[in-house]
Write a protein that holds these residues in place. Sequence first.
Motif, PDB file in Angstrom:
ATOM      1  N   GLU A 153       1.266  -1.744  -2.999  1.00 15.27           N
ATOM      2  CA  GLU A 153       2.666  -2.102  -2.757  1.00 15.27           C
ATOM      3  C   GLU A 153       3.362  -1.128  -1.811  1.00 15.27           C
ATOM      4  O   GLU A 153       4.422  -1.450  -1.273  1.00 15.27           O
ATOM      5  CB  GLU A 153       3.420  -2.163  -4.092  1.00 15.27           C
ATOM      6  CG  GLU A 153       2.909  -3.267  -5.017  1.00 15.27           C
ATOM      7  CD  GLU A 153       3.623  -3.288  -6.351  1.00 15.27           C
ATOM      8  OE1 GLU A 153       4.517  -2.439  -6.541  1.00 15.27           O
ATOM      9  OE2 GLU A 153       3.291  -4.135  -7.187  1.00 15.27           O
ATOM     10  N   VAL A 154       2.780   0.071  -1.613  1.00 16.15           N
ATOM     11  CA  VAL A 154       3.359   1.055  -0.697  1.00 16.15           C
ATOM     12  C   VAL A 154       2.278   1.440   0.311  1.00 16.15           C
ATOM     13  O   VAL A 154       1.480   2.348   0.076  1.00 16.15           O
ATOM     14  CB  VAL A 154       3.864   2.308  -1.433  1.00 16.15           C
ATOM     15  CG1 VAL A 154       4.599   3.229  -0.461  1.00 16.15           C
ATOM     16  CG2 VAL A 154       4.766   1.936  -2.596  1.00 16.15           C
ATOM     17  N   ILE A 165       8.207   7.771  -2.632  1.00 15.50           N
ATOM     18  CA  ILE A 165       7.140   7.477  -1.672  1.00 15.50           C
ATOM     19  C   ILE A 165       7.550   6.317  -0.777  1.00 15.50           C
ATOM     20  O   ILE A 165       7.993   5.271  -1.255  1.00 15.50           O
ATOM     21  CB  ILE A 165       5.832   7.131  -2.405  1.00 15.50           C
ATOM     22  CG1 ILE A 165       5.436   8.273  -3.349  1.00 15.50           C
ATOM     23  CG2 ILE A 165       4.714   6.865  -1.409  1.00 15.50           C
ATOM     24  CD1 ILE A 165       4.238   7.955  -4.220  1.00 15.50           C
ATOM     25  N   GLU A 166       7.378   6.491   0.539  1.00 19.17           N
ATOM     26  CA  GLU A 166       7.678   5.454   1.513  1.00 19.17           C
ATOM     27  C   GLU A 166       6.463   5.182   2.377  1.00 19.17           C
ATOM     28  O   GLU A 166       5.616   6.076   2.576  1.00 19.17           O
ATOM     29  CB  GLU A 166       8.856   5.884   2.397  1.00 19.17           C
ATOM     30  CG  GLU A 166      10.147   6.125   1.634  1.00 19.17           C
ATOM     31  CD  GLU A 166      11.254   6.628   2.544  1.00 19.17           C
ATOM     32  OE1 GLU A 166      11.002   6.737   3.765  1.00 19.17           O
ATOM     33  OE2 GLU A 166      12.355   6.908   2.037  1.00 19.17           O
ATOM     34  N   GLY A 204      -5.101  -0.167   3.192  1.00 14.10           N
ATOM     35  CA  GLY A 204      -3.803   0.434   3.470  1.00 14.10           C
ATOM     36  C   GLY A 204      -3.679   1.867   3.020  1.00 14.10           C
ATOM     37  O   GLY A 204      -2.651   2.495   3.268  1.00 14.10           O
ATOM     38  N   ILE A 205      -4.705   2.409   2.347  1.00 11.45           N
ATOM     39  CA  ILE A 205      -4.655   3.795   1.877  1.00 11.45           C
ATOM     40  C   ILE A 205      -5.736   4.608   2.580  1.00 11.45           C
ATOM     41  O   ILE A 205      -6.932   4.308   2.492  1.00 11.45           O
ATOM     42  CB  ILE A 205      -4.844   3.877   0.350  1.00 11.45           C
ATOM     43  CG1 ILE A 205      -3.647   3.251  -0.353  1.00 11.45           C
ATOM     44  CG2 ILE A 205      -5.025   5.331  -0.095  1.00 11.45           C
ATOM     45  CD1 ILE A 205      -3.706   3.309  -1.859  1.00 11.45           C
ATOM     46  N   LEU A 231      -2.242  10.885 -12.077  1.00 11.21           N
ATOM     47  CA  LEU A 231      -3.206   9.791 -12.014  1.00 11.21           C
ATOM     48  C   LEU A 231      -2.511   8.452 -12.206  1.00 11.21           C
ATOM     49  O   LEU A 231      -2.930   7.436 -11.640  1.00 11.21           O
ATOM     50  CB  LEU A 231      -4.288   9.979 -13.079  1.00 11.21           C
ATOM     51  CG  LEU A 231      -5.410   8.937 -13.082  1.00 11.21           C
ATOM     52  CD1 LEU A 231      -6.200   8.982 -11.778  1.00 11.21           C
ATOM     53  CD2 LEU A 231      -6.334   9.146 -14.280  1.00 11.21           C
ATOM     54  N   GLU A 232      -1.438   8.441 -12.993  1.00 12.31           N
ATOM     55  CA  GLU A 232      -0.690   7.200 -13.182  1.00 12.31           C
ATOM     56  C   GLU A 232      -0.039   6.745 -11.879  1.00 12.31           C
ATOM     57  O   GLU A 232       0.166   5.544 -11.666  1.00 12.31           O
ATOM     58  CB  GLU A 232       0.363   7.377 -14.275  1.00 12.31           C
ATOM     59  CG  GLU A 232      -0.202   7.560 -15.675  1.00 12.31           C
ATOM     60  CD  GLU A 232      -0.975   6.334 -16.150  1.00 12.31           C
ATOM     61  OE1 GLU A 232      -0.572   5.197 -15.811  1.00 12.31           O
ATOM     62  OE2 GLU A 232      -1.986   6.508 -16.847  1.00 12.31           O
ATOM     63  N   ILE A 233       0.290   7.696 -11.004  1.00 11.80           N
ATOM     64  CA  ILE A 233       0.795   7.316  -9.682  1.00 11.80           C
ATOM     65  C   ILE A 233      -0.306   6.603  -8.912  1.00 11.80           C
ATOM     66  O   ILE A 233      -0.082   5.565  -8.281  1.00 11.80           O
ATOM     67  CB  ILE A 233       1.288   8.552  -8.911  1.00 11.80           C
ATOM     68  CG1 ILE A 233       2.447   9.227  -9.648  1.00 11.80           C
ATOM     69  CG2 ILE A 233       1.705   8.166  -7.490  1.00 11.80           C
ATOM     70  CD1 ILE A 233       2.931  10.513  -8.990  1.00 11.80           C
ATOM     71  N   ALA A 234      -1.521   7.165  -8.972  1.00 12.38           N
ATOM     72  CA  ALA A 234      -2.651   6.540  -8.275  1.00 12.38           C
ATOM     73  C   ALA A 234      -2.909   5.129  -8.789  1.00 12.38           C
ATOM     74  O   ALA A 234      -3.243   4.228  -8.002  1.00 12.38           O
ATOM     75  CB  ALA A 234      -3.899   7.407  -8.451  1.00 12.38           C
ATOM     76  N   ARG A 235      -2.737   4.911 -10.084  1.00 14.99           N
ATOM     77  CA  ARG A 235      -2.952   3.572 -10.643  1.00 14.99           C
ATOM     78  C   ARG A 235      -2.001   2.567 -10.012  1.00 14.99           C
ATOM     79  O   ARG A 235      -2.364   1.406  -9.786  1.00 14.99           O
ATOM     80  CB  ARG A 235      -2.735   3.594 -12.159  1.00 14.99           C
ATOM     81  CG  ARG A 235      -3.761   4.370 -12.947  1.00 14.99           C
ATOM     82  CD  ARG A 235      -3.575   4.131 -14.440  1.00 14.99           C
ATOM     83  NE  ARG A 235      -4.243   5.142 -15.238  1.00 14.99           N
ATOM     84  CZ  ARG A 235      -5.552   5.156 -15.491  1.00 14.99           C
ATOM     85  NH1 ARG A 235      -6.322   4.204 -15.010  1.00 14.99           N
ATOM     86  NH2 ARG A 235      -6.082   6.118 -16.232  1.00 14.99           N
TER      87      ARG A 235
END
Length: 274
Positions: free
Chosen positions: A121-122, A96-97, A143-144, A111-115
Amino acid sequence: MSSGAQQGPAARQAAMAERVLAEGSATAAELAERFGVSLMTIHRDLDELERQGIVRKFRGGVTAQPSGVFESNVQYRLKTMRPQKAALASHALRQIEPGMAILLDDSTSTLEIARRLRLGEVTPLTVVTNFLEAINLLAGRRGIHLMALGGDYDGLHSSFLGVSCVEAVEQLRVDVGFVSTSGVHGGYAYHQEQHIVSVKRAMLDAAARNVLLVDHTKLGRVALHRVAPLSRFDLLLVDDGASAEALRDLDEHKVRYEVCATDPREGDDRAGVT
């Protein structure tokens, strides 16, 4: 009279569900003794919990664990294989960039990615998902740009599904899609439930690149429905509990995969759900 008999059916069933979700399974006799009620009462309670999709009955007991036909309740899945899912998510962040649009399915692996994304940070980042758990985590995060996919709400999966969800996905194009499935075997990814499969397939079509996250217990397993051949995924992420035999099978099917180191301090370590 025991507290189980005193507290009434609804409260007893809630306590029973919590116990089964925590332990994975239980016998009817164990539950009758624990809650101080008759086996007949226990079976009525279990019938109601099964009707709600929280547990599945088998002869002599009940389980919250998945099978090749049934997926487990999201509350059970949230408790299982936490270190492995954390390892997969940390590795997935490398894909992810800032400025990307990404898609997360309704698995507890993604879901762990969402956490991690909620830490900011991205960013900036567009996140598309049908998973209510992920929506709740990311809503309002600076930022999201969060896009929630509509559809029919399914409490078993805590997600939005159905024709409306599929049609919403089909209108989008994202940079990377992150999904998980219940089993990987013989060059295919599998899942138990057809209405989940249709959404996952639409998600694969909507992404320029697709990443499959699976903990090691899913390798060598099948479920009722084929989701897609593994060739549909640009990368498969698996934790370091994968056996040499399972990895050889991926090699034989020319699957690009990366093994992710697990930190045992991350939490629970029970097997095999999405």
